[in-house]
Design an enzyme around this catalytic site. Structure first.
Site: not given
Ligand code: KE4
Length: 423
Positions: A142, A237, A265
């Protein structure tokens, strides 16, 4: 009715699903989500004053624990100067210097406001730099809710059972090649079928959005070689793994240098921050220098920079990794022992402060095997732990995080509760 339920009922009237991010809705574990009114250290306090030991850590950012005084003071000091300038500010320079100093592959960096923006911009930059259109991603990974990457995606998409989101035109999806993780042959085949047309490979070097999956020996090296041989941009990523698995993330731990890195993060210290960076020759394709446009009203926001700088400085000056690794080992070993004693088929992949629980006979090495793991047992353990003060991520396709504010006491309490849940 309790406070969380009342808040959830009100929220559902005005916010789709009552949440501002789908995975928070508890759809795959049942029941209604609790609402949090306060967070401190490794604990959340719910709207009904239940204290929970937190293994979500706001999905990764809270590596120091919640409401760390150093971060709180840094944000308060920045607040006294104003909340947003819309011009370059000194904190952005300091943040860039920190990231370039810490992340091996990053020679230049651009700040944005989320991990999604970081991966989306990296993809666009790789396409602009190479003049190619196809992207390789891996099933179960993801990378945020980017149109061309919401194909066989993990995290919330997978949790809700639709790894291929609606609303993505076929014309977008056809530019994305989805391969199984941990399979270098599939990568070779993809390159031979689309010679000179693959702009980038984007990978979570340690996939952590379909549970936690670790690379087989030589796999990441193989991705690096395939990209080098084909003039393809390798994008790590590290939104999740960056600054968490050692300060330089997976690339420092493995010595494998991507061409671009997406970050997020931890670098926001709990405020909205994303960043992407890499080789100067690629980054200089970005506007205003080059033809690839990317922008953001609040990119480099002074409050977010203050929180992120404080977070990174603490990681540099007082690295928590030995503590995190020790607790991670303690917890995974303890849970494994309990499961073995009870004859339960449970896999607990763990690296540093990241771990997950797969109810599976065998180790899980890719998306298909993650999907084959048993979900109802996860649901049971999630609910039992929650009722006893332990908050695990509300999905079998997420990863648990330990923060520097967790201690041996919390780890032993958690093992106890997992043992109870497995009875
Ligand atoms: P954000 O756009 O949510 O800040 O980041 C996206 C993203 C990109 N790459 C990786 C490897 C990620 O894990 C994420 C976001 N992680 C999720 C939890 N697995 C965020 C939680 C959510 O979507 O509420």
């Amino acid at each position: 009715m309790n406070q969380s339920q009342e808040l959830f009922d009100r929220a559902k009237k005005l916010i789709p699903g009552g949440v501002n991010s789908p995975v928070r809705a508890f759809r795959s574990v049942g029941g209604s989500p609790f609402f949090t009114k306060k967070a401190s250290g490794c604990r959340l306090t719910t709207a009904d004053d239940q204290e929970l030991i937190d293994y979500v850590c706001t999905w990764g950012p809270a590596i120091h624990g919640h409401d760390h005084p150093v971060i709180r003071e840094a944000v308060a000091d920045a607040l006294a100067q104003g909340t947003s300038f819309g011009t370059p500010g000194p904190a952005e320079v300091e943040m860039a210097e920190l990231i370039v100093d810490i992340v091996p592959s990053v020679e230049k960096v651009r700040m944005c406001n989320s991990g999604t923006e970081a991966t989306m911009s990296s993809i666009r930059l790789a396409r602009g730099f190479t003049g190619r259109s196809k992207i390789i991603k891996f099933a179960g990974c993801y990378h945020g809710h980017v149109d061309s990457l919401l194909v066989k995606a993990g995290s919330g998409a997978l949790t809700l059972g639709n790894p291929d989101s609606a609303g993505i035109p076929e014309s977008f999806a056809k530019e994305t090649i989805v391969l199984p993780y941990n399979d270098l042959e599939a990568v070779q085949d993809a390159f031979s079928q689309s010679p000179d047309d693959i702009a980038a490979i984007i990978v979570e070097p340690y996939p952590a959005n379909c549970g936690l999956i670790l690379p087989e020996d030589g796999y990441l090296e193989g991705l690096r070689k395939a990209c080098t041989d084909n003039g393809t941009v390798l994008i790590f990523d590290e939104v999740m793994t960056g600054f968490r698995l050692g300060i330089g993330g997976v690339q420092e731990r493995t010595g494998i240098t991507p061409d671009l890195t997406a970050m997020g993060k931890i670098i926001g210290g709990g405020l909205p921050v994303g960043a992407f960076g890499g080789k100067t020759e690629i980054m200089d394709f970005l506007a205003p220098l080059g033809p690839v446009y990317q922008a953001g009203t609040l990119s480099g926001n002074p409050l977010a920079m203050a929180a992120g700088i404080a977070s990174l400085r603490m990681l540099k000056d007082n690295p928590p990794y030995e503590h995190l690794n020790r607790l991670g080992k303690l917890l995974s070993t303890g849970i494994n022992e309990v499961a073995n004693q009870k004859g339960i088929a449970l896999q607990v992949p763990q690296t540093g402060s990241m771990f997950c629980l797969f109810f599976s006979q065998n180790p899980v090495m890719n998306f298909e095997q993650a999907l084959a793991s048993e979900v109802d047992s996860f649901k049971k353990i999630f609910q039992s732990c929650l009722a006893n003060g332990i908050y695990l991520p509300p999905s079998p396709y997420e990863t648990c995080f330990i923060s520097a504010s967790h201690g041996e006491d919390e780890i032993s309490k958690t093992i106890e509760q997992v043992a109870l849940a497995l009875s």
